[in-house]
Design a protein around this motif. Structure first.
Motif, mmCIF file in Angstrom:
data_model
loop_
_atom_site.group_PDB
_atom_site.id
_atom_site.type_symbol
_atom_site.label_atom_id
_atom_site.label_comp_id
_atom_site.label_asym_id
_atom_site.label_seq_id
_atom_site.Cartn_x
_atom_site.Cartn_y
_atom_site.Cartn_z
ATOM 1 N N TRP A 105 0.973 -1.274 -0.118
ATOM 2 C CA TRP A 105 0.015 -0.234 -0.449
ATOM 3 C C TRP A 105 0.796 1.200 0.089
ATOM 4 C CZ3 TRP A 105 -4.805 -0.092 -1.752
ATOM 5 C CH2 TRP A 105 -5.679 -1.063 -1.295
ATOM 6 N N HIS A 106 2.445 1.186 0.539
ATOM 7 C CA HIS A 106 2.817 2.761 0.484
ATOM 8 C C HIS A 106 3.821 2.706 -0.415
ATOM 9 C CE1 HIS A 106 5.874 5.073 2.323
ATOM 10 N NE2 HIS A 106 5.394 5.740 2.287
ATOM 11 N N ARG A 107 4.765 1.638 -0.621
ATOM 12 C CA ARG A 107 5.905 0.909 -1.727
ATOM 13 C C ARG A 107 4.978 0.976 -2.916
ATOM 14 N NH1 ARG A 107 11.234 -2.288 -0.404
ATOM 15 N NH2 ARG A 107 12.173 -1.419 -2.232
ATOM 16 N N HIS A 108 4.108 0.939 -3.652
ATOM 17 C CA HIS A 108 4.033 0.370 -4.607
ATOM 18 C C HIS A 108 2.696 1.247 -4.656
ATOM 19 C CE1 HIS A 108 6.735 -2.904 -5.092
ATOM 20 N NE2 HIS A 108 6.502 -3.697 -4.793
ATOM 21 N N ALA A 109 1.060 1.400 -3.840
ATOM 22 C CA ALA A 109 -0.070 2.327 -4.377
ATOM 23 C C ALA A 109 0.836 3.184 -4.406
ATOM 24 C CB ALA A 109 -0.592 1.326 -3.589
ATOM 25 N N LEU A 110 0.894 3.894 -3.246
ATOM 26 C CA LEU A 110 0.832 5.341 -2.828
ATOM 27 C C LEU A 110 2.142 5.233 -3.686
ATOM 28 C CD1 LEU A 110 -0.254 7.370 -1.178
ATOM 29 C CD2 LEU A 110 1.851 7.240 -0.005
ATOM 30 N N ASP A 111 3.332 5.466 -4.082
ATOM 31 C CA ASP A 111 3.926 5.330 -4.831
ATOM 32 C C ASP A 111 4.345 5.936 -6.433
ATOM 33 O OD1 ASP A 111 7.305 6.200 -4.667
ATOM 34 O OD2 ASP A 111 7.083 4.559 -6.147
ATOM 35 N N PRO A 119 9.321 16.545 -4.721
ATOM 36 C CA PRO A 119 9.866 15.808 -3.831
ATOM 37 C C PRO A 119 8.700 15.027 -3.719
ATOM 38 C CG PRO A 119 8.302 17.437 -2.904
ATOM 39 C CD PRO A 119 8.737 18.199 -4.296
ATOM 40 N N SER A 120 9.203 13.164 -3.878
ATOM 41 C CA SER A 120 8.476 11.976 -3.384
ATOM 42 C C SER A 120 7.801 12.378 -2.332
ATOM 43 C CB SER A 120 8.944 11.516 -3.493
ATOM 44 O OG SER A 120 9.106 9.952 -2.921
ATOM 45 N N ARG A 121 6.275 11.455 -2.409
ATOM 46 C CA ARG A 121 5.684 11.571 -0.732
ATOM 47 C C ARG A 121 6.078 10.368 -0.285
ATOM 48 N NH1 ARG A 121 -0.497 12.653 -3.089
ATOM 49 N NH2 ARG A 121 -1.135 11.345 -1.161
ATOM 50 N N THR A 122 6.816 9.528 -0.666
ATOM 51 C CA THR A 122 7.211 7.824 -0.361
ATOM 52 C C THR A 122 8.586 7.657 0.457
ATOM 53 O OG1 THR A 122 6.884 7.071 -2.717
ATOM 54 C CG2 THR A 122 5.114 6.744 -1.146
#
Length: 212
Positions: free
Chosen positions: A51-57, A194-197
């Protein structure tokens, strides 16, 4: 919050996606987990951080140019970020919105096609080498995640940028070094977003790309 503890509830709260879109992401996550049991699609250790590393990214790429309808995702792998972008186009009802995903690994494109079929995502997955695409279609945006060092990657996206696309290229902590190296072979306008993750990462927004 650690990536391991970041789940669908946090993703939905941060992105504002609908329940239907969240279900499409969950279908993707489930299929990725099932397929990864016998086929290497992503690093096994990253599945728990979906959810963080793949979906949100992946989702954050769409949010940088939300008005764009036509997207190309090169070296698409297991669909990051292309499938997330396709789900976003559905969510927002973008007229004629679609994503072309290209990867030379047949098993990865077979997996992506399975996700497309189950989620009805407005996308096409094509098992091919990027440099073999001819004619190059007109796109609004071309993106690629973890495909190649920037200098080489610009060679892949250049035909799309020449036809009017903006390049959105997620890069890791060494993006400044990659920019310096790429400028030996290319001229371009770049905006570093900037990246959000990851505080060390960035997304490079590139236009006006030409060989030196």
């Amino acid at each position: 919050m650690s990536e391991m503890n970041y789940g669908p509830e946090q993703f939905q709260a941060e992105t504002g996606v609908s329940r239907e879109t969240l279900e499409r992401f969950e279908t993707w996550r489930r299929l990725l987990e099932e397929t990864s049991a016998h086929t290497n699609l992503v690093g096994r250790g990253t599945l728990a951080e979906f959810w963080h590393r793949h979906a949100l990214d992946s989702w954050q790429v769409l949010e940088l140019l939300p008005e764009a309808a036509r997207w190309a995702d090169l070296g698409a792998g297991a669909g990051f970020p292309g499938l997330a972008i396709a789900f976003g186009l559905m969510e927002r009802g973008v007229e004629a919105g679609h994503v072309l995903m290209v990867d030379s690994v047949d098993k990865k494109m077979a997996f992506v096609n399975q996700v497309i079929k189950e989620t009805k995502a407005p996308a096409i997955a094509r098992a091919d080498r990027v440099e073999s695409i001819h004619p190059v279609p007109e796109m609004d945006v071309v993106t690629a995640r973890a495909m190649a060092p920037l200098g080489k990657l610009l060679g892949y996206v250049h035909p799309f940028v020449e036809k009017g696309a903006v390049a959105l290229l997620p890069k890791g902590a060494r993006y400044n070094e990659e920019l310096t190296e790429a400028r030996k072979s290319w001229t371009f306008e770049v905006e570093v977003l900037p990246s959000r993750t990851s505080p060390e990462a960035a997304i490079l927004k590139i236009r006006g790309l030409a060989r030196v």
